[in-house]
Design a protein around this motif. Sequence first.
Motif, PDB file in Angstrom:
ATOM      1  N   GLU A   1       0.837  -1.200   0.000  1.00 18.33           N
ATOM      2  CA  GLU A   1       0.000   0.000   0.000  1.00 18.33           C
ATOM      3  C   GLU A   1       0.877   1.258   0.000  1.00 18.33           C
ATOM      4  OE1 GLU A   1      -3.880   0.367   2.498  1.00 18.33           O
ATOM      5  OE2 GLU A   1      -2.247   1.162   3.703  1.00 18.33           O
ATOM      6  N   GLU A   2       1.959   1.207   0.767  1.00 20.27           N
ATOM      7  CA  GLU A   2       2.874   2.359   0.829  1.00 20.27           C
ATOM      8  C   GLU A   2       3.515   2.626  -0.531  1.00 20.27           C
ATOM      9  OE1 GLU A   2       5.793   2.261   4.046  1.00 20.27           O
ATOM     10  OE2 GLU A   2       7.150   3.472   2.827  1.00 20.27           O
TER      11      GLU A   2
ATOM     12  N   ALA B   1       1.033   4.095  -2.907  1.00 20.49           N
ATOM     13  CA  ALA B   1       0.776   5.505  -2.572  1.00 20.49           C
ATOM     14  C   ALA B   1       1.914   6.407  -3.055  1.00 20.49           C
ATOM     15  CB  ALA B   1       0.575   5.663  -1.070  1.00 20.49           C
TER      16      ALA B   1
ATOM     17  N   THR C   1       2.070  10.995   5.547  1.00 21.79           N
ATOM     18  CA  THR C   1       2.497  10.811   4.148  1.00 21.79           C
ATOM     19  C   THR C   1       3.331   9.538   4.129  1.00 21.79           C
ATOM     20  OG1 THR C   1       2.623  13.185   3.887  1.00 21.79           O
ATOM     21  CG2 THR C   1       3.754  11.863   2.225  1.00 21.79           C
ATOM     22  N   PRO C   2       2.946   8.541   3.354  1.00 21.93           N
ATOM     23  CA  PRO C   2       3.691   7.283   3.364  1.00 21.93           C
ATOM     24  C   PRO C   2       5.201   7.518   3.164  1.00 21.93           C
ATOM     25  CG  PRO C   2       1.707   7.064   2.049  1.00 21.93           C
ATOM     26  CD  PRO C   2       1.813   8.507   2.410  1.00 21.93           C
TER      27      PRO C   2
ATOM     28  N   ALA D   1       6.817   7.777  -0.226  1.00 22.33           N
ATOM     29  CA  ALA D   1       6.407   9.007  -0.929  1.00 22.33           C
ATOM     30  C   ALA D   1       7.236  10.195  -0.424  1.00 22.33           C
ATOM     31  CB  ALA D   1       4.915   9.256  -0.718  1.00 22.33           C
TER      32      ALA D   1
END
Length: 288
Positions: A43-44, A47, A140-141, A144
Amino acid sequence: MTRIRKVVFPVAGLGTRMLPATKVLPKEMLPVVDRPLVEYAVEEAAAAGCEVFVFVTGRGKTLVEDHFDRAFELFETLARKGKTRELSALERALPPAGTFVYTRQQAPLGLGHAVWCARHLVGDEPFGVILVDDLVHARTPCLAQLAAVHAERGGNVVAVEEVPREHTARYGILDPGADDGRVVEVRAFVEKPKPEEAPSRLAVIGRYILSPRIFTILEDLPPGAGGEIQLTDAMTRLLAEEAFHGVRFEGRRFDCGDRIGYLEANLALAMERPDIAARLHAALRHYV
Ligand code: G1P
């Protein structure tokens, strides 16, 4: 500045710190609350804009592949029983076909070797690396945050965190140069130095954005600390050619390869779940 399209997950490790839980279960499949650890990492990366997810696996890791596949009997049964909420959650977690690719490391020769195994799948572009046991819980991941620094400044980027001096022998430690409080320029890396030999307390944690040049360096890199082919040693060589930026990321990192870190991650994430927090809080009072 290139966008980071590809991410590598080295998931061949044996997870010996979590035995016996990891005797047959890959450590990446240990649940944090009710999702396997590897889902948080995927998921990170998504993102952060990644579109191709490269897993470097080993023997006994097929459950990781199975997890990202359609489970026909289960999906069918959920549909028949009208469990649409559960079904659509599983559907949403499925990657688009062809975006997850797998290769095997074949021998436990170290993190550097694991990353090198992904060379043909990554090709000639900068890429991300996520070490799945390092769970980073952030607004914020984490990847990213690194990608933003890569877009601003180019070069290679690693996530860093201050650790207690007595823990330096667990990490890659950096020798810091110019430092604006958020981004620190790296002068050198040392893998797992003794506290008295560590150039700082700034540790690399499991998030990297690397240039493809690292693959050529890994190609004929001799074994380093622990007799393993160390990614940190390849990064040190790359430093002679390209810049490395360390990012003090916003967020909390949990070492889920360790019992306490793993339990803490479960508590921290569960306490943010509206469906769980109140009851968990009440249950915890009983123990503390
Ligand atoms: C690896 C790296 C080390 C890094 C750490 C972060 O070590 O070799 O440089 O600091 O991950 O978790 P490992 O935890 O695989 O021993």
